[in-house]
Every structure is written in structure tokens, then in C-alpha cells.
Design an enzyme around this catalytic site. Structure first.
Site, PDB file in Angstrom:
ATOM      1  N   SER A  22      38.217 -56.562  60.849  1.00 24.81           N
ATOM      2  CA  SER A  22      38.095 -55.576  61.940  1.00 24.81           C
ATOM      3  C   SER A  22      37.486 -56.212  63.181  1.00 24.81           C
ATOM      4  CB  SER A  22      37.243 -54.378  61.494  1.00 24.81           C
ATOM      5  OG  SER A  22      35.974 -54.802  61.045  1.00 24.81           O
ATOM      6  N   ASN A 109      27.528 -51.133  55.010  1.00 22.20           N
ATOM      7  CA  ASN A 109      27.921 -49.719  55.091  1.00 22.20           C
ATOM      8  C   ASN A 109      26.977 -48.910  55.984  1.00 22.20           C
ATOM      9  OD1 ASN A 109      29.837 -50.604  53.374  1.00 22.20           O
ATOM     10  ND2 ASN A 109      29.061 -49.553  51.549  1.00 22.20           N
ATOM     11  N   THR A 154      51.307 -16.256  87.971  1.00 25.59           N
ATOM     12  CA  THR A 154      51.345 -16.037  86.526  1.00 25.59           C
ATOM     13  C   THR A 154      52.815 -16.215  86.171  1.00 25.59           C
ATOM     14  OG1 THR A 154      51.739 -13.665  86.684  1.00 25.59           O
ATOM     15  CG2 THR A 154      49.433 -14.346  86.595  1.00 25.59           C
ATOM     16  N   HIS A 155      53.085 -16.788  85.025  1.00 19.04           N
ATOM     17  CA  HIS A 155      54.469 -17.112  84.608  1.00 19.04           C
ATOM     18  C   HIS A 155      55.172 -17.984  85.647  1.00 19.04           C
ATOM     19  CE1 HIS A 155      53.874 -13.787  81.727  1.00 19.04           C
ATOM     20  NE2 HIS A 155      53.351 -13.161  82.768  1.00 19.04           N
ATOM     21  N   SER A 276      59.676 -46.838  94.656  1.00 22.61           N
ATOM     22  CA  SER A 276      60.756 -47.107  93.708  1.00 22.61           C
ATOM     23  C   SER A 276      61.348 -48.463  94.025  1.00 22.61           C
ATOM     24  CB  SER A 276      61.819 -46.018  93.840  1.00 22.61           C
ATOM     25  OG  SER A 276      63.083 -46.511  93.437  1.00 22.61           O
ATOM     26  N   LYS A 282      61.339 -43.357  98.195  1.00 21.92           N
ATOM     27  CA  LYS A 282      60.523 -42.682  97.190  1.00 21.92           C
ATOM     28  C   LYS A 282      59.021 -42.932  97.316  1.00 21.92           C
ATOM     29  CE  LYS A 282      61.456 -40.487  94.145  1.00 21.92           C
ATOM     30  NZ  LYS A 282      62.005 -40.687  92.809  1.00 21.92           N
ATOM     31  N   ASN A 284      56.137 -41.810  94.584  1.00 19.96           N
ATOM     32  CA  ASN A 284      55.999 -41.118  93.301  1.00 19.96           C
ATOM     33  C   ASN A 284      54.540 -40.896  92.909  1.00 19.96           C
ATOM     34  OD1 ASN A 284      58.812 -41.161  92.958  1.00 19.96           O
ATOM     35  ND2 ASN A 284      58.716 -43.224  92.070  1.00 19.96           N
ATOM     36  N   GLU A 289      51.139 -38.670  86.724  1.00 17.67           N
ATOM     37  CA  GLU A 289      52.015 -38.636  85.545  1.00 17.67           C
ATOM     38  C   GLU A 289      51.410 -39.446  84.405  1.00 17.67           C
ATOM     39  OE1 GLU A 289      56.283 -39.411  86.660  1.00 17.67           O
ATOM     40  OE2 GLU A 289      55.400 -39.367  88.655  1.00 17.67           O
ATOM     41  N   TYR A 316      31.267 -44.892  50.904  1.00 25.58           N
ATOM     42  CA  TYR A 316      32.050 -45.733  51.817  1.00 25.58           C
ATOM     43  C   TYR A 316      33.379 -46.122  51.170  1.00 25.58           C
ATOM     44  CZ  TYR A 316      33.661 -49.409  54.877  1.00 25.58           C
ATOM     45  OH  TYR A 316      34.432 -50.157  55.736  1.00 25.58           O
ATOM     46  N   GLN A 321      37.138 -48.175  57.996  1.00 28.14           N
ATOM     47  CA  GLN A 321      37.230 -49.220  59.010  1.00 28.14           C
ATOM     48  C   GLN A 321      38.234 -48.839  60.113  1.00 28.14           C
ATOM     49  OE1 GLN A 321      36.835 -53.527  58.082  1.00 28.14           O
ATOM     50  NE2 GLN A 321      39.014 -53.603  58.572  1.00 28.14           N
ATOM     51  N   LYS A 324      37.258 -46.936  64.224  1.00 28.30           N
ATOM     52  CA  LYS A 324      36.759 -47.345  65.542  1.00 28.30           C
ATOM     53  C   LYS A 324      37.830 -47.498  66.617  1.00 28.30           C
ATOM     54  CE  LYS A 324      34.380 -50.347  63.165  1.00 28.30           C
ATOM     55  NZ  LYS A 324      34.280 -49.566  61.917  1.00 28.30           N
TER      56      LYS A 324
HETATM   57  N1  ARG Z   1      34.191 -53.770  58.849  1.00 29.49           N
HETATM   58  C1  ARG Z   1      33.742 -52.680  58.039  1.00 29.49           C
HETATM   59  C2  ARG Z   1      34.025 -51.346  58.741  1.00 29.49           C
HETATM   60  O1  ARG Z   1      34.297 -51.345  59.895  1.00 29.49           O
HETATM   61  C3  ARG Z   1      32.270 -52.795  57.802  1.00 29.49           C
HETATM   62  C4  ARG Z   1      31.803 -52.225  56.517  1.00 29.49           C
HETATM   63  C5  ARG Z   1      32.386 -52.961  55.381  1.00 29.49           C
HETATM   64  N2  ARG Z   1      31.837 -52.619  54.140  1.00 29.49           N
HETATM   65  C6  ARG Z   1      32.446 -52.931  52.998  1.00 29.49           C
HETATM   66  N3  ARG Z   1      31.820 -52.642  51.920  1.00 29.49           N
HETATM   67  N4  ARG Z   1      33.592 -53.502  52.966  1.00 29.49           N
HETATM   68  O2  ARG Z   1      33.998 -50.305  58.129  1.00 29.49           O
END
Ligand code: ARG
Length: 470
Positions: A22, A109, A154-155, A276, A282, A284, A289, A316, A321, A324
Site C-alpha cells: 500500500s 493494525n 420550479t420544474h 475549442s 467557442k 466553454n 462541467e 483487522y 487496506q 485510504k
Molecule cells: N498497510 C496496511 C493497511 O493499510 C497496514 C496494516 C497491515 N496489517 C496487517 N496485519 N497486515 O491496512
């Protein structure tokens, strides 16, 4: 070798190493990870779980690593699965044994839950700031063009005239509620999971209250299983982002319509428009948008995490993971959208004449003519019917209500007198809507005042929150 390699005979396959990592995503959390580790090390030292000297060495080396990362002097290695391992391996490379003691009484964790909560608090605060700046731009636009009248719809049909400032203030209130939702997301993140360890707590005499206080958390999470597996706070942040992105998409839609030649209510500045590649004429409204389009992505990020969380057993699981990337993306997308919208609002040109011209089409005074009769004793339902006939007459003649003669009015009801024309004046119609929250000039002034005070209050709240973010 990975930090957990003790019970393994072979290293991870190169593909699975990349697939499972990650780091490309969570390196954005380096500051929070280092702050969490410093707080943990200081607490381990204070509790005599490790020596004070080791605790100090760890904190010093972590500060160096942080500044190296900030100066671009740190090379991230994908063999470190995540930011926690990247920082810890480097720490141990730099200070040896002391570095290897940092993870005492801690798991990735509770570490990742801590980092992510700190990050969510920081991003909520950043978004609140951008939200306030946009509200201030909308308030300035509303005050500057206070008296301008445009058709209210309205509408998507002309309904009654409203003040342009009233229309803009409707968006300010949406954004004011969005601020409250962001604050709620901040509050949801504001509790410390640190000390929950892998899932069950630890045998070391950790001081969870101390690390929570050092990191600026308002409280300590009371259940270790919940601490490592709760991601409600990210869902709250994603929901807050989603609702606000949807609000922006509504405003974008109006700006896009208003800048068409059919409407001609506004002209977006050149700096917030594009041309454009083939049609030289144009101009835009690309950015309006784009913000409208990006709202789809933000909602997608919310849906993705909701689905990730569905049916997840305690505690966990590696599924977490996936939490994020979407949160980082949604927060960045909304922050950029706020900034862009602010620029667009503060630089656009308003065309009051075009707005007024449209407001004089479509019999916008009809309700007021019916009210005129009702105030002279005719039950409103009958008054509505009478004015309906007058509108039909106008449609047949291809004219407006104010083109009719007093005779035409009196043919439908003897209650009409010469002063009925006052019910057809757009400024008078607007001004007469004196209800609290209505579009009458006085009422909108009160509203402008209230929306401005809410902005000032929220600025104060934000200044307080800013003191405890990492
Ligand atoms: N990279 C992991 C996450 O974002 C960290 C926690 C990992 N823990 C584990 N027991 N594999 O969740």
C-alpha cells in the site's frame, strides 16, 4: 526481508509484493505515521518499557527521516509493504537496536488506524478551510449584486421573481451544512486507537491516555477490536465530501445553463473557460462541467468503501487496506473543486438586464394578482381561477399580464381596481415577500447577516480544531 519474515522460508513473489503493497498510496500519511511513532516511543520511555535514551534516539531519528522525506531525500522502496514498514526499516538502519524496539506493544493494525484517523482530521480541517473561502466568495457575490432580480424556477419553468442574492445564499446554506458534516467527520476521527495493538491490547503497561493526548485526540477508543477495525470515520468523511460535491454539481449546472446564449445571465471569466480546437468562436464552461463530473467520482469513493466494509468480520482484515485511496482521492477532489468554484464565482460577470428581461416573461406576477383578489375577500382558490383566465387571455393575445387593460381585469372580477398594476411590478413583487427566509429585500438582508455570522462562527471553530491536527 520483510519485518515479519521470521516464520517464513521464502520471500514474497515479486508480483504479490507489489500487489499487496500500500506504500504508493499510504506514503501520503508519512507525517501522521511519524507523529504516531514519536508519541508511542515517548510513552514507552515514560512507562520504562524501553529506556529513556532509546526513546530519545528514536524520536530524533524519526524527525530526521521526516525532514528527509520532505526534502525529497528519502527513497521509498516497494519492498517495504507500507509507510509503517518504510519508516521503521529506515529507522532501524539508522539507529539499530533502539529502532527495533519501537514496535514494542504496538501492531500495524493500531498504527494504521491511528495514522488514518490523524489524516482524516487533517483533511477535514483543510476542507473546512476551503469550504469557508468558497462561502465567503458567494457571500461577496450576493452582496455585490444584492438587488438583481432573476426568474425563480420550479420544474425549470418561470415561477416567481427572486433576488439573485437570495439564489446565491441558497448555496451558501448548503455549504454551511456541508461544513457541519465535515466537522462531524472530524469528530468521528477524533479518538485514539493506539494501544489496541493487533486486536486485543497488550501485556505492556501502555499509557493510552498519554499517546492520545500527545497526538491531539479528544478520547481513547474503549474497545481494542473496534479500535483496529472501525472505519466509520472515513465513511463519514466520504459522505460529507459526497454531499458537498453534489451541492457543487448543482451550482455548476446552473452556471453552465446561465452562461448559454439562451440564458445569457452570466459570463464566466476567460481564466475559468476554455476554447475549442476546431470551432474558433467557442468559449466553454469546462471547469464547471469538470466539477460537476468529478462529483461522480467522489460518490464512487464513498460507495467503494461502503462495499469494502460490508460483512467484514472483526477485527483487522487486509480488505481494510483499501480504505485510504478513495478517501485521499475524495478529499483532494473536493478541495480542488472548492478552490476552482471559488475562482469561478469571484471572477464571473453578472448580466442583470438579461435576468430581468427573462423575469418579465412568463407571467411571474400571477400569484400576486391572485393574492390581490384574496386580500380583497375572494377565496384564494377562486382568485387562482380568475387569474388563470387572465393568463389564458394573455396567451391568446401573445402579451403579458401588464399589457392587459383595467377593463380586461374587471371583466374577470369587479374586485380589480387601478392599483392592481402594483402587483405586476417585479421589484414590488419581490420586495413583498417579507416572510422570514423569503426573497423580500429586508428578509434577504437578515439572511445575509445570518449567513455571514455563521461563516464567522465556523472560522472560530476551525481555528480551534486546527490547533490539534498533525
Ligand atoms: N498497510 C496496511 C493497511 O493499510 C497496514 C496494516 C497491515 N496489517 C496487517 N496485519 N497486515 O491496512
Amino acid at each position: 526481508m520483510a519485518l515479519w519474515s521470521g516464520r517464513f522460508n521464502e520471500g514474497v513473489d515479486a508480483f504479490t509484493q507489489r500487489f499487496g503493497a500500500s506504500l504508493p498510496v499510504d506514503k501520503a500519511l508519512y507525517a501522521q505515521d511519524i507523529a504516531g511513532s514519536c508519541a508511542h516511543a515517548a510513552m514507552l520511555g515514560a512507562q520504562k518499557i524501553i529506556s529513556e535514551a532509546d526513546a530519545l534516539d528514536i524520536q530524533e531519528a524519526l524527525a530526521d527521516i521526516k525532514s528527509d522525506i520532505e526534502q525529497g531525500a528519502f527513497t521509498f522502496d516497494i519492498n517495504d509493504e507500507d509507510i509503517h514498514m518504510a519508516v521503521e526499516s529506515e529507522l532501524t538502519r539508522r539507529i539499530g537496536q533502539a529502532g527495533a524496539r519501537l514496535h514494542t506493544g504496538r501492531s500495524r493494525n493500531d498504527q494504521v488506524a491511528t495514522d488514518t484517523r490523524l489524516f482524516a482530521k487533517k483533511r477535514a480541517v483543510d476542507l473546512m478551510e476551503a469550504n469557508l473561502c468558497l462561502r465567503e466568495a458567494l457571500l461577496a457575490c450576493a452582496s455585490e449584486h444584492f438587488d438583481v432580480i432573476l426568474p425563480g424556477y420550479t420544474h425549470m419553468q418561470h415561477a416567481q421573481p427572486v433576488l439573485f442574492s437570495h439564489h446565491m445564499l441558497a448555496y451558501v446554506w448548503m455549504l454551511t451544512r456541508d461544513f457541519t458534516r465535515l466537522q462531524a467527520a472530524y469528530d468521528a476521527a477524533d479518538a485514539s486507537p493506539l494501544g489496541a495493538a493487533a486486536l486485543a491490547g497488550t501485556t505492556y503497561p501502555l499509557d493510552r491516555a498519554q499517546t492520545a493526548a500527545t497526538l491531539g485526540f479528544a478520547s481513547v477508543i474503549p474497545n481494542s477490536l473496534d479500535a483496529v477495525s472501525d472505519r466509520d470515520f472515513l465513511l463519514d468523511l466520504l459522505y460529507a465530501c459526497s454531499v458537498s460535491a453534489i451541492h457543487l454539481s448543482r451550482l455548476c449546472e446552473e452556471l453552465i445553463l446561465w452562461s448559454t446564449s439562451e440564458f445569457g445571465f452570466i459570463t464566466l471569466s476567460d481564466s475559468f473557460s476554455t476554447g475549442s480546437s476546431i470551432m474558433p468562436q467557442k468559449k466553454n464552461p469546462d471547469f464547471a462541467e469538470l466539477i460537476r463530473g468529478k462529483s461522480g467520482r467522489v460518490v464512487g469513493d464513498l460507495m467503494a468503501l461502503l462495499m469494502t466494509m460490508k460483512s467484514l468480520p472483526l477485527a483487522y482484515n487486509k480488505d481494510l487496506q483499501e480504505d485510504k485511496q478513495g478517501a485521499i482521492d475524495a478529499a483532494q477532489t473536493l478541495e480542488d473543486s472548492y478552490v476552482c468554484m471559488r475562482g469561478m464565482i469571484s471572477t464571473m460577470e453578472i448580466h442583470p438586464d438579461a435576468m430581468l428581461e427573462q423575469a418579465s416573461k412568463g407571467h411571474l406576477g400571477a400569484t400576486d394578482v391572485a393574492d390581490y383578489l384574496a386580500k380583497r375577500g375572494l377565496p384564494f382558490r377562486q382568485a387562482h381561477e380568475v387569474v388563470g383566465h387572465l393568463v389564458k387571455l394573455c396567451e391568446e393575445r401573445g402579451c403579458n399580464l401588464d399589457d392587459l387593460t383595467l377593463k380586461d381585469f374587471q371583466n374577470e372580477s369587479p374586485l380589480f381596481e387601478a392599483d392592481v398594476v402594483r402587483s405586476l411590478d417585479l421589484a414590488a413583487i419581490t420586495r413583498a415577500r417579507t416572510t422570514y427566509g423569503g426573497t423580500g429585500h429586508e428578509a434577504v438582508l437578515v439572511q445575509l447577516d445570518e449567513a455571514t455570522s455563521a461563516t464567522c462562527e465556523d472560522r472560530k471553530t476551525l481555528a480551534e480544531l486546527m490547533k490539534s491536527v498533525v
